[in-house]
Every structure is written in C-alpha cells, then in structure tokens.
Motif scaffolding. Structure first.
Motif, PDB file in Angstrom:
ATOM      1  N   CYS A   1      37.110  91.272  29.374  1.00 19.40           N
ATOM      2  CA  CYS A   1      35.873  90.518  29.638  1.00 19.40           C
ATOM      3  C   CYS A   1      34.637  91.224  29.079  1.00 19.40           C
ATOM      4  N   VAL A   2      34.628  92.550  29.118  1.00 16.33           N
ATOM      5  CA  VAL A   2      33.504  93.281  28.524  1.00 16.33           C
ATOM      6  C   VAL A   2      33.507  93.094  27.008  1.00 16.33           C
TER       7      VAL A   2
ATOM      8  N   TRP B   1      31.998  84.701  33.985  1.00 17.70           N
ATOM      9  CA  TRP B   1      32.721  83.450  33.769  1.00 17.70           C
ATOM     10  C   TRP B   1      34.148  83.672  33.256  1.00 17.70           C
ATOM     11  N   SER B   2      34.322  84.603  32.340  1.00 18.03           N
ATOM     12  CA  SER B   2      35.678  84.876  31.841  1.00 18.03           C
ATOM     13  C   SER B   2      36.530  85.519  32.933  1.00 18.03           C
ATOM     14  N   ALA B   3      35.925  86.424  33.713  1.00 23.78           N
ATOM     15  CA  ALA B   3      36.657  87.056  34.818  1.00 23.78           C
ATOM     16  C   ALA B   3      37.018  86.020  35.874  1.00 23.78           C
TER      17      ALA B   3
ATOM     18  N   CYS C   1      41.789  96.510  35.474  1.00 27.35           N
ATOM     19  CA  CYS C   1      41.599  97.264  34.230  1.00 27.35           C
ATOM     20  C   CYS C   1      41.693  96.357  33.014  1.00 27.35           C
ATOM     21  N   PHE C   2      42.654  95.439  33.049  1.00 26.94           N
ATOM     22  CA  PHE C   2      42.797  94.496  31.936  1.00 26.94           C
ATOM     23  C   PHE C   2      41.574  93.593  31.841  1.00 26.94           C
TER      24      PHE C   2
ATOM     25  N   LYS D   1      20.189  89.196  25.095  1.00 29.10           N
ATOM     26  CA  LYS D   1      21.344  89.434  24.238  1.00 29.10           C
ATOM     27  C   LYS D   1      21.873  90.850  24.474  1.00 29.10           C
ATOM     28  N   ILE D   2      23.162  90.943  24.732  1.00 26.73           N
ATOM     29  CA  ILE D   2      23.789  92.201  25.143  1.00 26.73           C
ATOM     30  C   ILE D   2      23.709  93.264  24.059  1.00 26.73           C
TER      31      ILE D   2
END
Length: 207
Positions: free
Chosen positions: A131-132, A146-148, A125-126, A194-195
């Motif tokens: 990361c999102v 990558w962050s996850a 959950c964190f 791009k998100i």
C-alpha cells in the motif's frame, strides 16, 4: 461467561481507542488542532502543525491503543476467533467517535494499522509494503487507506474460517475508507498534497 468477557473487552477497546493523544498534546502545547492544518485530531495533522516528532509520537500511541485492545481481548477470550479484531475495531471506532469530544475524533488509519498488526502480523507487513508502494506510485496519500481497506478483508478470507471475523474486517475497513472519502475527492480533483513532493521537500529540509 465467555460472552460477558467479550463484551467487556469490546467496551474496553472503545474506551482505550477514545483516548486521543493528539488532543492531549494540543492542550499541552496550547494549540487547538481542530483550528489548524487539516482540522483533524490525528497523527498527520499533528505532524503538519506541531512537527514530525510529535506526529510520530501520536501515530505510535494511536497504533498502540488498538494493538493493546486486540492483545488484551485475545488473552481473555482465547477461544473466540473474532475476539481480537472485534476489540481492535472497537478501538478504531473509539478513535473516530470519542464520546467525550462530541463523537468527533480522527480518521482512524493509525489505530486501524495497529489492529491489523495485532491480528495478522504477516498480512500487515505485506499490506504496509504494497500500500505504501501504491501510494507513492499514485502520488496521493489517500491511496494508502483505500487500498488497505480493500485488500485487508479480501486477503483475510483465505486466512480464517471465521465468518464474523471477515464481516468485522469488512465493516471497519469500510468505515476507515469512508472517513477518507473527502481525501479521495481532493485527490481526484488534484487538490490533495502530492506524496512525492512532500517526501522531496522533507528530504531537502533535512539536508
């Protein structure tokens, strides 16, 4: 007996992970996803080629197969601290390298998420929130895997005293990050989607 059970669970995890709903859906819809969109057999490409509903279905199934692999192994090997993550990692590997598709599958993010959710729901959950958020700020989707991949092993260290657990977490995270390396290169060169624009365009379509 304990080792035999663990081997069986890990093997089962690989075969469960090898089941590719995107490939199956492509056959049903008579669309070769390898020749469309990004050419990847995963949820993102399914969404781009067949639509959001099918993409969501594939994502749910890819998450579920790793989740099930973890829980099954934890049930059969309750005294082995790293059993769940070992089976979940095997499912991720099966997704990326399915034996019946010449070892060419998806990039592994959805089953990786399912594995993390099963072994550590609070940490999942964190990571999901952090990361999102980072992905939206950076404006490229590659920021998510990558962050996850960096944070999951690091934040797992104080949450377990099992060295094999940490080593497996590092290994499977590195694999998922490596599979997304081409996306990182595209993001650096400004070529990746791009998100924020993608979200904005999706919202306009709904309206």
């Amino acid at each position: 007996m304990k080792i035999l059970k663990l081997i069986i669970c890990i093997t089962a995890g690989y075969f469960i992970g090898s089941l590719n709903p995107a490939a199956l859906l492509g056959k049903i819809k008579k669309v070769n996803l390898r020749n469309k969109g990004t050419g990847n057999l995963g949820a993102t490409n399914t969404m781009l080629v067949l639509g959001k509903a099918y993409g969501a279905l594939v994502m749910a199934l890819d998450i579920a197969k790793a989740f099930i692999s973890v829980k099954l192994c934890q049930l059969l090997c309750p005294t082995v601290a790293f059993a769940g993550i070992a089976a979940g990692s095997a499912a991720v590997i099966g997704h990326i390298f399915p034996f019946y598709m010449k070892f060419k599958g998806g990039k592994g993010l959805a089953p990786y998420a399912g594995m993390v959710l099963a072994v550590d729901p609070l940490l999942f959950c964190f990571l999901l929130a952090a990361c999102v958020t980072l992905m939206v700020i950076v404006n490229y989707s590659v920021a998510l895997p990558w962050s996850a991949g960096i944070l999951f092993p690091l934040l797992s260290i104080p949450r377990t005293d099992s060295i094999p657990y940490i080593l497996i977490a590092v290994g499977i995270s590195a694999l998922v990050m490596a599979k997304h390396f081409p996306n990182l290169k595209k993001a650096i060169s400004g070529e990746d989607t791009k998100i924020r624009e993608f979200i904005k365009n999706s919202f306009k379509k709904k309206v």
